[in-house]
Design an enzyme around this catalytic site. Structure first.
Site, PDB file in Angstrom:
ATOM      1  N   HIS A   9       0.850  -1.242  -0.119  1.00 21.08           N
ATOM      2  CA  HIS A   9      -0.174  -0.016   0.018  1.00 21.08           C
ATOM      3  C   HIS A   9       0.834   1.365   0.034  1.00 21.08           C
ATOM      4  O   HIS A   9       1.621   1.436   0.865  1.00 21.08           O
ATOM      5  CB  HIS A   9      -1.098   0.144   1.253  1.00 21.08           C
TER       6      HIS A   9
ATOM      7  N   GLU B 145       1.042  -0.755  -4.696  1.00 19.55           N
ATOM      8  CA  GLU B 145      -0.359   0.111  -4.929  1.00 19.55           C
ATOM      9  C   GLU B 145       0.217   1.579  -5.296  1.00 19.55           C
ATOM     10  O   GLU B 145       0.974   2.145  -4.464  1.00 19.55           O
ATOM     11  CB  GLU B 145      -1.033  -0.283  -3.722  1.00 19.55           C
TER      12      GLU B 145
ATOM     13  N   ASP C 171      -1.760   5.757  -5.711  1.00 20.96           N
ATOM     14  CA  ASP C 171      -2.932   6.588  -6.030  1.00 20.96           C
ATOM     15  C   ASP C 171      -2.541   7.546  -7.200  1.00 20.96           C
ATOM     16  O   ASP C 171      -1.517   7.937  -7.271  1.00 20.96           O
ATOM     17  CB  ASP C 171      -3.218   7.365  -5.030  1.00 20.96           C
TER      18      ASP C 171
ATOM     19  N   HIS D 209      -1.488  10.398  -2.741  1.00 19.73           N
ATOM     20  CA  HIS D 209      -2.839  10.001  -2.248  1.00 19.73           C
ATOM     21  C   HIS D 209      -3.692  11.179  -2.298  1.00 19.73           C
ATOM     22  O   HIS D 209      -4.881  10.967  -2.259  1.00 19.73           O
ATOM     23  CB  HIS D 209      -2.483   9.549  -0.686  1.00 19.73           C
TER      24      HIS D 209
ATOM     25  N   GLU E 150      14.885  -7.758 -13.546  1.00 20.54           N
ATOM     26  CA  GLU E 150      15.897  -7.966 -12.447  1.00 20.54           C
ATOM     27  C   GLU E 150      15.663  -9.208 -11.536  1.00 20.54           C
ATOM     28  O   GLU E 150      16.826  -9.794 -11.577  1.00 20.54           O
ATOM     29  CB  GLU E 150      16.113  -6.751 -11.801  1.00 20.54           C
TER      30      GLU E 150
HETATM   31 CA   LIG Z   1      -5.077   3.775  -2.437  1.00 23.45          CA
END
Ligand SMILES: [Ca+2]
Ligand SMILES: [Ca+2]
Length: 396
Positions: free
Chosen positions: A42, A69, A71, A84, A165
């Site tokens: 995240h 992850e 945004d 974010h 890699e």
């Molecule tokens: Ca998110």
């Protein structure tokens, strides 16, 4: 024993043993596809480094993340960057830059009044002059200002380079962030996201890509414009009533902003009912719910009607609460054919219900046992170690 000293037979035996340890007594894990749950980093290794930077993503990959992850928001000149919040004051040192002082303003983002500096007022070249900072005062601060804000393209390139890699497939998990806000500014995110995936050769069902959003309209739009990857409906909430364990709702995380704009007053909880899940299945492949929809927490309430500081550290937080019995959500979602990737798992003891005894591993294992298909985590290493422990456990 070194692998190179093994005979082929011994390798086969080991493989068989590994297969057995990864399998539940019923012969299959309780995930939707029977595979092990994914560890989704995240915002990168955000527990350790300023989030959503190339450095935080590289660290997450080093730690072994299956997916990174991010945004996505837009610059003034229409470039997708990984942050974010449109408000750059939250995750960069923009507030310390005299050259940008005059751009400070107070606006509404998804119905919430915010003061700061907003990405839609800055060109990419200007944003590249900023340094990323930690968004959590209780996490390491010594890296503040050292890393830049990457473009989405740069993160895609990193994932590809690291896959080559390491020989592992590093997937990406991009989110259209505040998509209505950016569309209203004439800076829509969706077509650019699709174009980037197209160019990367990743706009297909088998690509290591999950595209996520809190706004159903954003996901539906992308489907209509030819997005072929797996998609995820995110489901938020604001907090927990410590007395009842019930989810509470408040702007801007009460409902998708497009609903608010359209006068639809329902909250996110309508999405976790069987009818809500069936509706999601018409345009998405999985859900990303706040983990409290699966296991909520309850505090101890004192005679004054207020939550008790059970561990007597002078603060009221998750460490003063205990986990309630799990809901049916994982089962219901699986029945609807949807995978379940709950968010967000964190190591700090103040963020762990007391029954996990201050050890984040115990929380992951509790959720893995319930059959979740992946976890959003700020601490990839802890999630992976717990997955290893749990996989061994299922092999008993
Ligand atoms: Ca998110
Ligand atoms: Ca406390």
């Amino acid at each position: 024993m070194k692998p190179t000293t093994l005979t082929l037979g011994a390798i086969a035996a080991l493989c068989l043993s590994a297969c057995t340890t990864a399998t539940a007594p019923s012969g299959k894990l309780a995930t939707l596809d029977g595979q092990q749950p994914l560890v989704i980093a995240h915002r990168g290794a955000s527990g350790y480094l300023p989030e959503e930077t190339l450095e935080a993503y590289a660290r997450a990959i080093e730690l072994g993340a299956d997916y990174i992850e991010m945004d996505l928001i837009s610059t003034k000149d229409g470039v997708l960057i990984t942050r974010h919040d449109p408000n750059l004051a939250i995750s960069t040192d923009v507030a310390t830059r005299p050259e940008f002082a005059s751009r400070k303003k107070t606006i509404q983002v998804d119905g919430e009044t915010q003061t700061g500096w907003f990405s839609n007022d800055f060109t990419l070249e200007e944003i590249k002059r900023l340094g990323a900072i930690s968004t959590d005062a209780e996490r390491p601060q010594q890296f503040n200002g050292r890393y830049k804000v990457p473009t989405f393209q740069e993160v895609v390139d990193l994932a590809k380079a690291k896959s080559k890699e390491t020989g592992r497939t590093i997937g990406i998990y991009p989110e259209t962030k505040n998509p209505t806000y950016f569309r209203d500014l004439g800076l829509p995110l969706e077509d650019k996201l699709i174009a980037t995936l197209d160019a990367a050769g990743w706009n297909n069902r088998g690509a290591p890509v999950f595209v996520q959003s809190f706004e159903p309209g954003s996901l539906k739009y992308m489907k209509s414009k030819g997005l072929k990857t797996k998609t995820v409906q995110l489901i938020d909430g604001d907090g927990i009533d410590m007395k009842t364990g019930a989810m509470t709702y408040a702007v801007p995380v009460d409902r998708p902003y497009e609903w608010t704009k359209a006068g639809d007053r329902r909250n996110f909880d309508v999405m976790v009912t069987p009818a809500g899940l069936a509706e999601i299945k018409t345009y998405a492949d999985g859900i990303g719910p706040w983990k409290r929809y699966i296991v909520t927490i309850k505090g101890t309430i004192g005679p004054d009607g207020k939550p008790v500081d059970v561990n007597r550290d002078g603060k009221i937080n998750d460490a003063d609460a205990t986990s309630a019995a799990p809901t049916q959500l994982v089962e219901d979602a699986h029945k609807a054919g949807l995978f379940v990737h709950p968010f967000t798992f964190r190591n700090e003891s103040r963020r762990l219900a007391s029954d996990y005894k201050g050890d984040g591993a115990n929380e992951y294992i509790a959720f893995y046992r319930l059959g979740v298909d992946g976890v959003f985590t700020d601490f990839t290493d802890t999630a992976l170690a717990a997955r290893g422990t749990w996989l061994r456990e299922t092999g008993k």
